[in-house]
Scaffold this motif. Structure first.
Motif, PDB file in Angstrom:
ATOM      1  N   UNK A 216       6.426 -11.425   8.069  1.00 31.23           N
ATOM      2  CA  UNK A 216       6.079 -12.463   7.086  1.00 31.23           C
ATOM      3  C   UNK A 216       5.274 -11.538   6.200  1.00 31.23           C
ATOM      4  N   UNK A 217       4.390 -10.949   6.685  1.00 30.88           N
ATOM      5  CA  UNK A 217       3.257 -10.006   5.868  1.00 30.88           C
ATOM      6  C   UNK A 217       4.010  -9.028   5.078  1.00 30.88           C
ATOM      7  N   UNK A 218       5.082  -8.474   5.703  1.00 28.70           N
ATOM      8  CA  UNK A 218       5.646  -7.399   5.096  1.00 28.70           C
ATOM      9  C   UNK A 218       6.737  -7.864   3.783  1.00 28.70           C
ATOM     10  N   UNK A 219       7.306  -9.026   4.016  1.00 24.64           N
ATOM     11  CA  UNK A 219       7.769  -9.799   2.851  1.00 24.64           C
ATOM     12  C   UNK A 219       7.063 -10.271   1.886  1.00 24.64           C
ATOM     13  N   UNK A 220       5.657 -10.938   2.232  1.00 23.57           N
ATOM     14  CA  UNK A 220       4.930 -11.560   1.396  1.00 23.57           C
ATOM     15  C   UNK A 220       4.145 -10.360   0.601  1.00 23.57           C
ATOM     16  N   UNK A 221       3.710  -9.260   1.209  1.00 26.92           N
ATOM     17  CA  UNK A 221       3.026  -8.094   0.540  1.00 26.92           C
ATOM     18  C   UNK A 221       4.265  -7.528  -0.445  1.00 26.92           C
ATOM     19  N   UNK A 222       5.538  -7.266   0.110  1.00 23.01           N
ATOM     20  CA  UNK A 222       6.456  -6.797  -0.734  1.00 23.01           C
ATOM     21  C   UNK A 222       6.751  -7.651  -1.884  1.00 23.01           C
ATOM     22  N   UNK A 223       6.685  -8.977  -1.815  1.00 23.64           N
ATOM     23  CA  UNK A 223       6.656  -9.463  -2.902  1.00 23.64           C
ATOM     24  C   UNK A 223       5.952  -9.442  -4.087  1.00 23.64           C
ATOM     25  N   UNK A 224       4.747  -9.421  -3.740  1.00 25.79           N
ATOM     26  CA  UNK A 224       3.519  -9.029  -4.593  1.00 25.79           C
ATOM     27  C   UNK A 224       3.691  -7.778  -4.969  1.00 25.79           C
ATOM     28  N   UNK A 225       4.150  -6.672  -4.149  1.00 21.89           N
ATOM     29  CA  UNK A 225       4.259  -5.274  -4.791  1.00 21.89           C
ATOM     30  C   UNK A 225       5.339  -5.314  -5.851  1.00 21.89           C
ATOM     31  N   UNK A 226       6.554  -5.869  -5.564  1.00 25.80           N
ATOM     32  CA  UNK A 226       7.483  -6.034  -6.644  1.00 25.80           C
ATOM     33  C   UNK A 226       7.140  -6.511  -7.832  1.00 25.80           C
ATOM     34  N   UNK A 227       6.667  -7.466  -7.709  1.00 25.75           N
ATOM     35  CA  UNK A 227       6.128  -8.546  -8.905  1.00 25.75           C
ATOM     36  C   UNK A 227       5.076  -7.871  -9.695  1.00 25.75           C
ATOM     37  N   UNK A 228       4.119  -7.541  -8.919  1.00 27.72           N
ATOM     38  CA  UNK A 228       2.809  -6.886  -9.572  1.00 27.72           C
ATOM     39  C   UNK A 228       2.944  -5.417  -9.998  1.00 27.72           C
ATOM     40  N   UNK A 229       3.574  -4.638  -9.314  1.00 27.33           N
ATOM     41  CA  UNK A 229       3.864  -3.276  -9.618  1.00 27.33           C
ATOM     42  C   UNK A 229       5.215  -2.864 -10.219  1.00 27.33           C
ATOM     43  N   UNK A 230       6.156  -2.972  -9.399  1.00 29.30           N
ATOM     44  CA  UNK A 230       7.529  -2.484  -9.780  1.00 29.30           C
ATOM     45  C   UNK A 230       8.045  -3.125 -11.137  1.00 29.30           C
ATOM     46  N   UNK A 231       7.952  -4.493 -11.381  1.00 31.94           N
ATOM     47  CA  UNK A 231       8.303  -5.111 -12.608  1.00 31.94           C
ATOM     48  C   UNK A 231       7.706  -4.525 -13.764  1.00 31.94           C
ATOM     49  N   UNK A 232       6.328  -4.419 -13.658  1.00 33.94           N
ATOM     50  CA  UNK A 232       5.469  -3.928 -14.704  1.00 33.94           C
ATOM     51  C   UNK A 232       5.471  -2.825 -15.011  1.00 33.94           C
ATOM     52  N   UNK A 233       5.208  -1.702 -13.946  1.00 35.77           N
ATOM     53  CA  UNK A 233       5.015  -0.320 -14.279  1.00 35.77           C
ATOM     54  C   UNK A 233       6.357   0.561 -14.416  1.00 35.77           C
ATOM     55  N   UNK A 234       7.450   0.002 -13.721  1.00 40.21           N
ATOM     56  CA  UNK A 234       8.715   0.603 -13.983  1.00 40.21           C
ATOM     57  C   UNK A 234       9.597  -0.062 -14.529  1.00 40.21           C
ATOM     58  N   UNK A 235       9.935  -1.308 -14.485  1.00 43.65           N
ATOM     59  CA  UNK A 235      11.139  -2.101 -15.094  1.00 43.65           C
ATOM     60  C   UNK A 235      10.364  -2.230 -16.783  1.00 43.65           C
ATOM     61  N   UNK A 236       9.449  -2.850 -16.798  1.00 47.48           N
ATOM     62  CA  UNK A 236       8.880  -3.334 -18.027  1.00 47.48           C
ATOM     63  C   UNK A 236       8.493  -1.896 -19.116  1.00 47.48           C
TER      64      UNK A 236
END
Length: 350
Positions: free
Chosen positions: A149-169
């Motif tokens: 649950x923490x792996x997915x919850x932290x992963x969801x925060x990571x993909x939304x807070x870092x990957x989408x902004x720093x990489x995709x955007x």
């Protein structure tokens, strides 16, 4: 509509969303488990097989709907200009009301008597929360669900807070976020049914462990490579599919695991899914704001490693409980199916 009330509206909306989730997911767990038991008895199958099947159906339908909503969130503002956001809010309000209305047509499974009928007794929100905490403290299998649950919850925060902004955007465009986000969910929806079938054949634990490994690899790639080196469409799409595979196991196989492991405490079990993942996601977004991306990525990778071993250990405890026959419903799963009984005043609903 009223700019000065934006923060107030956001906070109220977030609270209402949390309350809705707190009611919805435990209720879904009870309905899910009861439907799986009925289907197992009607089809003369073992309960873990119907849990896996329903988990796949749920994940596929739920994620497909999310894909549609994410695509509309990108398409409508693109083609409607400044009015796009208002149109989206109106549209989502209609969808929410229509969904609530449609729920009034769902069959009431309490009309059918089964061996675990007592688990469907109505409980208040406070009683459900108390039973969730009690289950977490008394049953080590529930505690062992925390890492994934923490792996997915932290992963969801990571993909939304870092990957989408720093990489995709930054490397593609802001408009690309919606399409890549939809790719994550679409891939999860596509994987849902095959992975649910695999879970029915191999047991759910190794499939959930595979999902944790997918999220682990996603985090490690982001930790090793710079955003510039990841900033091409093929690589970003591959990363989205990788995370989508991990999410698919969380939405389908992992929730089927809760139905397998806790057949007499399904409301408390599914309340724990929301409790654990919700806390993890909230902590993840706080970490994204307060800590460097490398720290968040390491936290995601670390919890994924723990999740692999925790899932295998939980499965071992589950098998041991069956051998001890310390749960009558688990023992019933390996007996010949019994005929269904109905209340005298109820008509067939299946």
């Amino acid at each position: 509509l009223i700019p000065s009330l934006q923060w107030f509206a956001i906070c109220i909306g977030a609270c209402l969303g949390g309350i809705g989730a707190g009611v919805l997911w435990p209720a879904q767990g009870a309905y899910y488990s009861q439907a799986a038991q009925l289907l197992a008895e009607l089809g003369q199958k073992e309960r873990h097989e119907t849990n896996a099947m329903l988990g796949g159906y749920f994940a596929s339908c739920y994620l497909s709907g999310e894909v549609a909503m994410k695509l509309l969130s990108s398409i409508i503002p693109t083609y409607t200009g400044n009015a796009g956001i208002k149109i989206l809010f109106i549209f989502f309000t209609i969808v929410a009301c229509a969904s609530a209305f449609a729920m009034s047509f769902v069959d009431d499974l309490q009309k059918i008597k089964t061996i675990n009928q007592e688990q469907l007794e109505d409980k208040s929100l406070g009683a459900t929360a108390f039973s969730a905490i009690k289950l977490l403290l008394k049953d080590p299998k529930c505690t062992l669900m925390i890492p994934f649950n923490f792996a997915f919850g932290l992963g969801a925060s990571y993909i939304n807070g870092y990957f989408f902004s720093a990489v995709v955007s930054n490397e593609l465009s802001t408009n690309a976020i919606g399409y890549i986000s939809a790719t994550v969910v679409l891939s999860a929806a596509i994987f849902a049914m095959p992975l649910s079938r695999l879970g029915a054949i191999l047991e759910q634990a190794p499939v959930v462990a595979f999902g944790a490994i997918c999220i682990f690899i996603f985090a490690i790639i982001n930790l090793i490579f710079s955003s510039a080196s990841l900033g091409s469409w093929p690589i970003i799409i591959a990363m989205a599919i990788l995370f989508g595979a991990g999410r698919s196991t969380w939405e389908g196989n992992f929730k089927a695991t809760f139905a397998d492991y806790f057949p007499n405490d399904v409301k408390a079990a599914f309340a724990n899914v929301q409790l654990q993942s919700g806390l993890a996601t909230a902590l993840g977004f706080i970490l994204v704001l307060a800590a460097p991306p490398v720290v968040v990525g390491c936290c995601v990778a670390g919890t994924c490693i723990l999740a692999v071993f925790a899932q295998l250990l939980a499965h071992r405890l589950y098998k041991a409980s069956i051998l001890r026959n310390d749960d009558p419903l688990l023992f019933h799963e390996h007996e010949p199916p019994r005929p269904l009984q109905r209340n005298n005043d109820d008509s067939d609903i299946i």
